[in-house]
Design an enzyme around this catalytic site. Structure first.
Site, PDB file in Angstrom:
ATOM      1  N   HIS A 237      17.524  -9.492  -4.618  1.00  0.00           N
ATOM      2  CA  HIS A 237      18.706 -10.043  -5.280  1.00  0.00           C
ATOM      3  C   HIS A 237      19.700  -8.938  -5.624  1.00  0.00           C
ATOM      4  CE1 HIS A 237      15.653 -13.269  -6.468  1.00  0.00           C
ATOM      5  NE2 HIS A 237      16.471 -13.823  -5.617  1.00  0.00           N
ATOM      6  N   HIS A 238      19.600  -7.798  -4.942  1.00  0.00           N
ATOM      7  CA  HIS A 238      20.551  -6.724  -5.281  1.00  0.00           C
ATOM      8  C   HIS A 238      21.966  -7.161  -4.939  1.00  0.00           C
ATOM      9  CE1 HIS A 238      20.291  -5.949  -0.994  1.00  0.00           C
ATOM     10  NE2 HIS A 238      21.298  -5.124  -1.093  1.00  0.00           N
TER      11      HIS A 238
ATOM     12  N   LYS B 296      20.108 -14.413   1.999  1.00  0.00           N
ATOM     13  CA  LYS B 296      20.455 -14.936   3.319  1.00  0.00           C
ATOM     14  C   LYS B 296      19.325 -14.729   4.303  1.00  0.00           C
ATOM     15  CE  LYS B 296      23.736 -16.526   6.036  1.00  0.00           C
ATOM     16  NZ  LYS B 296      22.716 -17.493   6.485  1.00  0.00           N
TER      17      LYS B 296
ATOM     18  N   LYS C 299      18.385  -5.457   7.138  1.00  0.00           N
ATOM     19  CA  LYS C 299      19.347  -5.796   8.190  1.00  0.00           C
ATOM     20  C   LYS C 299      20.751  -5.953   7.597  1.00  0.00           C
ATOM     21  CE  LYS C 299      17.492  -8.914  10.917  1.00  0.00           C
ATOM     22  NZ  LYS C 299      17.124 -10.178  11.601  1.00  0.00           N
TER      23      LYS C 299
ATOM     24  N   LYS D 273      14.043 -15.585   3.729  1.00  0.00           N
ATOM     25  CA  LYS D 273      13.583 -16.264   4.952  1.00  0.00           C
ATOM     26  C   LYS D 273      12.845 -17.526   4.546  1.00  0.00           C
ATOM     27  CE  LYS D 273      13.600 -15.288   9.433  1.00  0.00           C
ATOM     28  NZ  LYS D 273      14.620 -14.413  10.026  1.00  0.00           N
TER      29      LYS D 273
ATOM     30  N   SER E 191      27.049 -15.029  10.739  1.00  0.00           N
ATOM     31  CA  SER E 191      26.794 -15.978   9.645  1.00  0.00           C
ATOM     32  C   SER E 191      27.672 -15.628   8.443  1.00  0.00           C
ATOM     33  CB  SER E 191      25.328 -15.912   9.202  1.00  0.00           C
ATOM     34  OG  SER E 191      24.532 -16.737  10.011  1.00  0.00           O
TER      35      SER E 191
HETATM   36  N1  GLU Z   1      17.579 -15.863  11.723  1.00  0.00           N
HETATM   37  C1  GLU Z   1      18.521 -14.830  12.025  1.00  0.00           C
HETATM   38  C2  GLU Z   1      17.921 -13.457  11.731  1.00  0.00           C
HETATM   39  O1  GLU Z   1      16.727 -13.294  11.718  1.00  0.00           O
HETATM   40  C3  GLU Z   1      19.879 -15.059  11.376  1.00  0.00           C
HETATM   41  C4  GLU Z   1      19.893 -15.114   9.893  1.00  0.00           C
HETATM   42  C5  GLU Z   1      21.224 -15.565   9.296  1.00  0.00           C
HETATM   43  O2  GLU Z   1      22.173 -15.771  10.035  1.00  0.00           O
HETATM   44  O3  GLU Z   1      21.270 -15.691   8.076  1.00  0.00           O
HETATM   45  O4  GLU Z   1      18.608 -12.497  11.578  1.00  0.00           O
END
Ligand code: GLU
Length: 469
Positions: A62-63, A68, A92, A104, A360
């Protein structure tokens, strides 16, 4: 097999990189852990029976908020996997400067075993569970497609969310990867595969890196193998072929096809759609298992299917010079050690496949701004360009060709801006990681360098946020 669980493998790579930073061990520990884990079981009526569905949503960090990350539908989904993938999302996002914490989700089902109507029920029920616990929303947690899910599922999630939160003005930003008609952004579908291509293309432009690998500069003419013809693999294959590389082998879960002259991914995809498998595709050699295809001699190998496909056992037989991780976690820590010794360049997942989450982010921004990219400036730019071109033609008394005129005058559409934003993101990230790696020769591989970049960014953010005494 690996000696580690998937989350254990991510933690191991993290620890390996943390040694090259000087952050407080407490901050490092906080970054590593998953902040919130939601494990659920819910009933769904399938035919005349009730099935108990197992599902998860993990918020790793939550930084930055919202959190996402995608949602996958697969029988292999378990808590360890979702935790690992959520952690990878944090790193990422940090690497590509996307201001989100990682998350996730997953539902432990085989989507092929259900009708679309049953899948819709499962997806809607899962969304309702997330809403109940405040695990979804444009400012809290924003899911997206992943393995086994796509635009259709995202549309169901959005519809469930908006019906339970009527009047919420930014509701469309509660999920990304939506169909364009439902607030999606042009370019999201191909984003991950395109990002994989942009990332590898940038690495291939680096003379010193290519020289070390004994390869010529540029992707043109490189022999490429792609494992997985899903959304990521298909688009990566397409952009490599269009960029002048040769697709010598495409691998699917039930075997692979090889053709030294080069394959066309679209023809293979259409063949698979018609025949249910890529087996017997004309003028190719069939290879019985996908695993064997990974060991064929090539310049670039793109595993774009699932995790752990290259491990300590098969890594010594892999002959590729560059491995680009299209999937999340296709290599185990043991495989990494092998490739450090062989000098194989592993371009890591959490940077290379960040194109999906990058676009995204663009989609989410579009949803919050309630306006399509390019709407405000397209016509203005075209009028301005026409004026500049007309003035130059008047002054020189020469006219450009109609093809050149079209190119010069073109004002940006949504897809142009999304592609350009993605290209810029991938190029910047590549240089940031490579420069850090070059400035510290003790760092053994590109994955560790990428982790160091990510850790520095997340830790800086924690430090700036302040930690309560
Ligand atoms: N599922 C994709 C990933 O592993 C996209 C995640 C997203 O767009 O939030 O990066």
């Amino acid at each position: 097999m690996s000696d580690y669980s998937f989350f254990g493998a991510v933690s191991k790579s993290f620890d390996k990189a943390a040694k090259f930073t000087s952050w407080d061990p407490g901050i490092l520990e906080q970054i590593k852990q998953c902040n919130a884990v939601y494990r659920m079981n819910f009933p769904v009526k399938i035919g005349d029976k009730v099935e108990v569905i197992k599902a998860y949503r993990v918020q790793h960090s939550h930084h930055k908020t919202p959190c996402k990350g995608g949602i996958r539908f697969s029988t292999m989904v378990n808590l360890d996997e979702v935790m690992a993938l959520a952690a990878l999302m944090t790193y990422k996002c940090a690497i590509v400067n996307v201001p989100f914490g990682g998350a996730k989700g997953g539902i432990a089902i085989d989507p092929k075993k259900y009708t679309p109507y049953q899948l819709e029920n499962i997806t809607r029920r899962y969304t309702a569970e997330l809403i109940k616990k405040n695990f979804i929303g444009p400012g809290t947690d924003v899911p997206a497609p992943d393995y086994g899910t796509g635009e259709r599922e995202m549309a169901w999630i959005l519809d469930t969310y908006t019906s339970m939160r009527p009047g919420e003005i930014d509701a469309a930003g509660c999920v990304t990867g939506k169909p364009v008609t439902q607030g999606g952004v042009r370019g999201r579908r191909e984003a991950t595969g395109l990002g994989v291509f942009y990332g590898i293309r940038e690495v291939c432009k680096m003379d010193d890196v290519m020289k070390k690998l004994g390869l010529s500069t540029g992707v043109e003419g490189k022999r490429v193998i792609v494992q997985g013809l899903g959304n990521v693999g298909y688009h990566a294959a397409k952009f490599f072929r269009e960029g002048g590389a040769k697709l010598i082998c495409l691998a699917e879960h039930d075997g692979a096809i090889f053709c030294e002259g080069g394959l066309n991914e679209e023809e293979v995809f259409q063949y698979k759609k018609k025949n249910g498998s890529i087996k017997n595709f004309p003028n190719t050699k069939f290879i019985a298992t996908s695993a064997e295809a990974l060991e064929i001699e090539c310049d670039i190998l793109i595993p774009a299917a699932l995790e752990n496909v290259i491990n300590g056992e098969n890594a010594p037989r892999v002959k590729a010079k560059i491995i680009g991780e299209g999937a999340n976690g296709p290599l185990t820590p043991e495989a990494d050690e092998v490739f450090i010794k062989t000098g194989t360049l592993v371009v890591p997942d959490m940077y290379l496949n960040a194109g999906g989450v990058t676009v995204s982010y663009f989609e989410w921004l579009k949803n919050l701004s309630h306006v399509r990219y390019g709407r405000m400036e397209k016509r203005f730019t075209e009028n301005l360009n026409a004026h500049i071109l007309g003035t130059i033609e008047d002054l020189t008394t020469k006219k450009v060709s109609s093809r050149q005129r079209e190119f010069i005058m073109h004002g940006p559409e949504e897809a142009d801006l999304v592609y350009s934003g993605l290209e810029e993101t991938m190029i910047t990230a590549t240089h940031e990681i490579m420069n850090l790696w070059k400035s510290n020769p003790e760092i053994p591989d590109m994955r560790t360098a990428a982790y160091v970049v990510a850790i520095n960014k997340v830790a800086t953010s924690y430090a700036e946020l302040g930690i309560f005494p």
